[in-house]
Design a protein around this motif. Structure first.
Motif, PDB file in Angstrom:
ATOM      1  N   PRO A 153       0.826  -1.207   0.000  1.00 14.70           N
ATOM      2  CA  PRO A 153       0.000   0.000   0.000  1.00 14.70           C
ATOM      3  C   PRO A 153       0.862   1.260   0.000  1.00 14.70           C
ATOM      4  O   PRO A 153       2.055   1.212   0.318  1.00 14.70           O
ATOM      5  CB  PRO A 153      -0.787  -0.122   1.308  1.00 14.70           C
ATOM      6  N   GLY A 154       0.246   2.371  -0.354  1.00 16.22           N
ATOM      7  CA  GLY A 154       0.995   3.626  -0.345  1.00 16.22           C
ATOM      8  C   GLY A 154       0.236   4.739  -1.040  1.00 16.22           C
ATOM      9  O   GLY A 154      -0.996   4.722  -1.113  1.00 16.22           O
ATOM     10  N   LEU A 155       0.989   5.704  -1.561  1.00 16.07           N
ATOM     11  CA  LEU A 155       0.417   6.877  -2.214  1.00 16.07           C
ATOM     12  C   LEU A 155       0.787   6.891  -3.693  1.00 16.07           C
ATOM     13  O   LEU A 155       1.890   6.464  -4.076  1.00 16.07           O
ATOM     14  CB  LEU A 155       0.936   8.174  -1.577  1.00 16.07           C
ATOM     15  N   GLY A 240       4.356   2.542   1.488  1.00 22.04           N
ATOM     16  CA  GLY A 240       4.511   2.832   2.904  1.00 22.04           C
ATOM     17  C   GLY A 240       3.146   2.946   3.558  1.00 22.04           C
ATOM     18  O   GLY A 240       2.116   2.726   2.900  1.00 22.04           O
ATOM     19  N   PRO A 241       3.102   3.306   4.828  1.00 24.10           N
ATOM     20  CA  PRO A 241       1.808   3.494   5.497  1.00 24.10           C
ATOM     21  C   PRO A 241       1.044   4.652   4.859  1.00 24.10           C
ATOM     22  O   PRO A 241       1.448   5.816   5.013  1.00 24.10           O
ATOM     23  CB  PRO A 241       2.200   3.793   6.947  1.00 24.10           C
ATOM     24  N   PRO A 242      -0.046   4.375   4.145  1.00 29.39           N
ATOM     25  CA  PRO A 242      -0.660   5.437   3.326  1.00 29.39           C
ATOM     26  C   PRO A 242      -1.226   6.593   4.135  1.00 29.39           C
ATOM     27  O   PRO A 242      -1.037   7.756   3.744  1.00 29.39           O
ATOM     28  CB  PRO A 242      -1.756   4.687   2.553  1.00 29.39           C
ATOM     29  N   HIS A 243      -1.916   6.329   5.236  1.00 23.96           N
ATOM     30  CA  HIS A 243      -2.560   7.416   5.977  1.00 23.96           C
ATOM     31  C   HIS A 243      -1.532   8.317   6.649  1.00 23.96           C
ATOM     32  O   HIS A 243      -1.638   9.553   6.593  1.00 23.96           O
ATOM     33  CB  HIS A 243      -3.541   6.838   7.003  1.00 23.96           C
ATOM     34  N   ALA A 244      -0.532   7.717   7.290  1.00 20.95           N
ATOM     35  CA  ALA A 244       0.516   8.524   7.921  1.00 20.95           C
ATOM     36  C   ALA A 244       1.298   9.308   6.876  1.00 20.95           C
ATOM     37  O   ALA A 244       1.638  10.490   7.071  1.00 20.95           O
ATOM     38  CB  ALA A 244       1.447   7.630   8.733  1.00 20.95           C
ATOM     39  N   MET A 245       1.577   8.677   5.748  1.00 20.58           N
ATOM     40  CA  MET A 245       2.293   9.368   4.686  1.00 20.58           C
ATOM     41  C   MET A 245       1.468  10.539   4.147  1.00 20.58           C
ATOM     42  O   MET A 245       1.997  11.630   3.897  1.00 20.58           O
ATOM     43  CB  MET A 245       2.615   8.399   3.543  1.00 20.58           C
ATOM     44  N   SER A 270      -2.676  15.232  -8.556  1.00 20.85           N
ATOM     45  CA  SER A 270      -3.583  14.267  -7.938  1.00 20.85           C
ATOM     46  C   SER A 270      -2.804  13.424  -6.945  1.00 20.85           C
ATOM     47  O   SER A 270      -1.728  12.903  -7.269  1.00 20.85           O
ATOM     48  CB  SER A 270      -4.216  13.373  -9.012  1.00 20.85           C
ATOM     49  N   VAL A 271      -3.345  13.289  -5.726  1.00 19.17           N
ATOM     50  CA  VAL A 271      -2.743  12.465  -4.675  1.00 19.17           C
ATOM     51  C   VAL A 271      -3.815  11.491  -4.190  1.00 19.17           C
ATOM     52  O   VAL A 271      -4.895  11.916  -3.782  1.00 19.17           O
ATOM     53  CB  VAL A 271      -2.215  13.315  -3.505  1.00 19.17           C
ATOM     54  N   ALA A 272      -3.517  10.191  -4.260  1.00 12.82           N
ATOM     55  CA  ALA A 272      -4.517   9.183  -3.908  1.00 12.82           C
ATOM     56  C   ALA A 272      -3.860   8.045  -3.144  1.00 12.82           C
ATOM     57  O   ALA A 272      -2.691   7.688  -3.407  1.00 12.82           O
ATOM     58  CB  ALA A 272      -5.215   8.648  -5.155  1.00 12.82           C
ATOM     59  N   ASN A 273      -4.615   7.473  -2.182  1.00 11.81           N
ATOM     60  CA  ASN A 273      -4.174   6.274  -1.475  1.00 11.81           C
ATOM     61  C   ASN A 273      -4.450   5.058  -2.353  1.00 11.81           C
ATOM     62  O   ASN A 273      -5.386   5.049  -3.163  1.00 11.81           O
ATOM     63  CB  ASN A 273      -4.905   6.122  -0.144  1.00 11.81           C
ATOM     64  N   GLY A 274      -3.648   4.032  -2.194  1.00 15.92           N
ATOM     65  CA  GLY A 274      -3.845   2.822  -2.989  1.00 15.92           C
ATOM     66  C   GLY A 274      -3.280   1.609  -2.309  1.00 15.92           C
ATOM     67  O   GLY A 274      -2.389   1.700  -1.452  1.00 15.92           O
ATOM     68  N   ASP A 275      -3.821   0.455  -2.667  1.00 17.41           N
ATOM     69  CA  ASP A 275      -3.334  -0.836  -2.173  1.00 17.41           C
ATOM     70  C   ASP A 275      -2.737  -1.616  -3.345  1.00 17.41           C
ATOM     71  O   ASP A 275      -3.159  -1.480  -4.494  1.00 17.41           O
ATOM     72  CB  ASP A 275      -4.463  -1.647  -1.549  1.00 17.41           C
ATOM     73  N   GLY A 276      -1.777  -2.431  -3.022  1.00 18.87           N
ATOM     74  CA  GLY A 276      -1.181  -3.270  -4.061  1.00 18.87           C
ATOM     75  C   GLY A 276      -0.383  -2.502  -5.093  1.00 18.87           C
ATOM     76  O   GLY A 276      -0.356  -2.880  -6.274  1.00 18.87           O
ATOM     77  N   LEU A 277       0.265  -1.419  -4.686  1.00 16.04           N
ATOM     78  CA  LEU A 277       1.136  -0.692  -5.617  1.00 16.04           C
ATOM     79  C   LEU A 277       2.362  -1.550  -5.938  1.00 16.04           C
ATOM     80  O   LEU A 277       2.985  -2.119  -5.044  1.00 16.04           O
ATOM     81  CB  LEU A 277       1.570   0.634  -5.013  1.00 16.04           C
TER      82      LEU A 277
END
Length: 296
Positions: A153-155, A240-245, A270-277
């Motif tokens: 996961p990450g940004l 990395g940890p998406p929310h903290a990042m 555009s800035v978005a959270n994502g899983d499986g990057l």
């Protein structure tokens, strides 16, 4: 009776005729201004004989013919060399395609051999506790060197240059309103550094993994990441940890720079959270030197 006349050679003499008008001496410059209406140069040209004009016309015609002959010769030479130029371009293009195909084949072979070496290493070291410890340390070193692919996961930060405007000036040194390119290498560098500070564990820019000795630099009107060209839209993945990042990156200088470019030049951000990057492995660097650790 007084009249305005020319220079009177008898003016000022005692002898004069009774009733004759008195002539006022006029300087030669004023007299010429009042009487001569043709510039001396034009007057001389008007007095020149006609054969001189004919000679000038002949020279003008000869000069025009010479210029026409030079242009005709240049055109014929360009026409004669055009097939050779096209052939050279085709040869160079074919050579580039062949080199790219060879590079791709060597990359596939290198990756295959690296996978075989890794499999053999693990099979030999996984049999005891010391070997497993070495494998763990090796995995950490490879991760730090960005030589292994990463999924997590990450940004996702996407930066898009504005549409093409009327002014296509190259802005490798400065930004010009309405130009094709607004995002420069230093903008992406600042974003990457801000993501590292935000807690990113692995980053890629335009599909190229960021690791040791990897540079982001300007080359004319393009941007190179690890000597590989990338183009808009620029996609930056950070695992990395998406929310903290996201919380830290939202207050970073990198995102503030992007927002400023967004409001000033119309850059898309555009800035978005994502899983499986999925981040690819980075380039394998040559080992320049190594030391064997000893007892401290």
């Amino acid at each position: 009776m007084t009249e305005l006349g020319g220079w009177d050679p008898t003016s000022g003499r005692s002898a004069h005729r009774a009733g004759a008008p008195t002539l006022i001496p006029v300087p030669s410059l004023l007299r010429s201004l009042l009487s001569d209406h043709l510039d001396p140069g034009y007057a001389a040209a008007a007095r020149s004989p006609r054969p001189r004009r004919a000679v000038d016309r002949v020279w003008q015609v000869a000069a025009a013919a010479l210029v026409a002959a030079v242009f005709a010769l240049a055109w014929s030479q360009a026409k004669a060399t055009a097939p050779g130029v096209r052939e050279s371009q085709q040869v160079l293009a074919a050579s580039v395609r062949s080199a790219e195909a060879s590079t791709d084949a060597l990359t596939v072979r290198r990756n295959g051999l690296a996978a075989e070496v890794d499999s053999e290493r693990r099979s030999r070291l996984a049999g005891d506790a010391t070997g497993r410890q070495l494998l763990g340390d090796l995995d950490q070193a490879n991760f730090a060197a960005a030589t292994t692919p990463v999924i997590g996961p990450g940004l996702t930060v996407t930066v898009t240059d504005p549409g093409v405007g009327r002014d296509l000036t190259d802005v490798s040194k400065q930004r010009v309103e309405g130009s094709r390119q607004v995002i420069l290498d230093r903008d992406l560098q600042l974003v990457v550094n801000s993501l590292w500070l935000s807690g990113a564990e692995a980053i890629s820019v335009g599909g190229v993994r960021i690791g040791p000795n990897v540079t982001i630099r300007q080359a004319g009107g393009g941007i190179l990441v690890d000597n590989q060209p990338i183009a808009s839209p620029y996609v930056i993945l950070a695992v990395g940890p998406p929310h903290a990042m996201a919380d830290t990156f939202d207050r970073s200088s990198g995102l503030q720079r992007l927002r400023l470019l967004e409001s000033s030049y119309g850059v898309g951000v555009s800035v978005a959270n994502g899983d499986g990057l999925t981040l690819p492995a980075g380039s394998i660097r040559d080992l320049n030197f190594a030391t064997e650790p000893g007892p401290k």
